[in-house]
Enzyme design. Structure first.
Site: not given
Length: 105
Positions: A27, A64
């Site tokens: 991600s 993230k």
């Protein structure tokens, strides 16, 4: 090179408040972080918008970019096909990514 470089000293400013974690997933490939990399995470640094953070979301660990939009913090991936997560009472920031280590061979 005139003198040896100690990577631990170079990468870890606050040893008592830092840890190393192996990345599992894709991600954050847009930020140059990919599956199998080792990241150095500092709990001594205050997370602010723009930092890459390790967070616990509903009991699951994630990596993230912390962003601020419309007065709220969000955990935002840097690859297509991964969801954004609003930072609420179910999210705990575990630290700020301060370094990356990768072996090529």
């Amino acid at each position: 090179m005139e003198e040896p470089i100690n990577l631990a000293d170079w990468l870890v400013e606050h040893p008592a408040a830092s840890y190393i974690m192996r990345v599992d997933g894709y991600s954050m490939t847009g930020a140059g972080i990919t599956d199998g990399d080792l990241i150095i995470v500092s709990r001594a640094k205050k997370p602010v918008a723009g930092h890459i953070v390790v967070a616990l979301v509903h009991g699951d660990r994630t990596l993230k970019r912390l962003r601020r939009r419309e007065g709220r913090h969000w955990l935002v991936p840097e690859a297509e096909g991964f969801p954004e997560t609003i930072v609420d009472e179910h999210v705990e920031i575990w630290g700020v990514v301060v370094g990356l280590a990768r072996k090529y061979v």
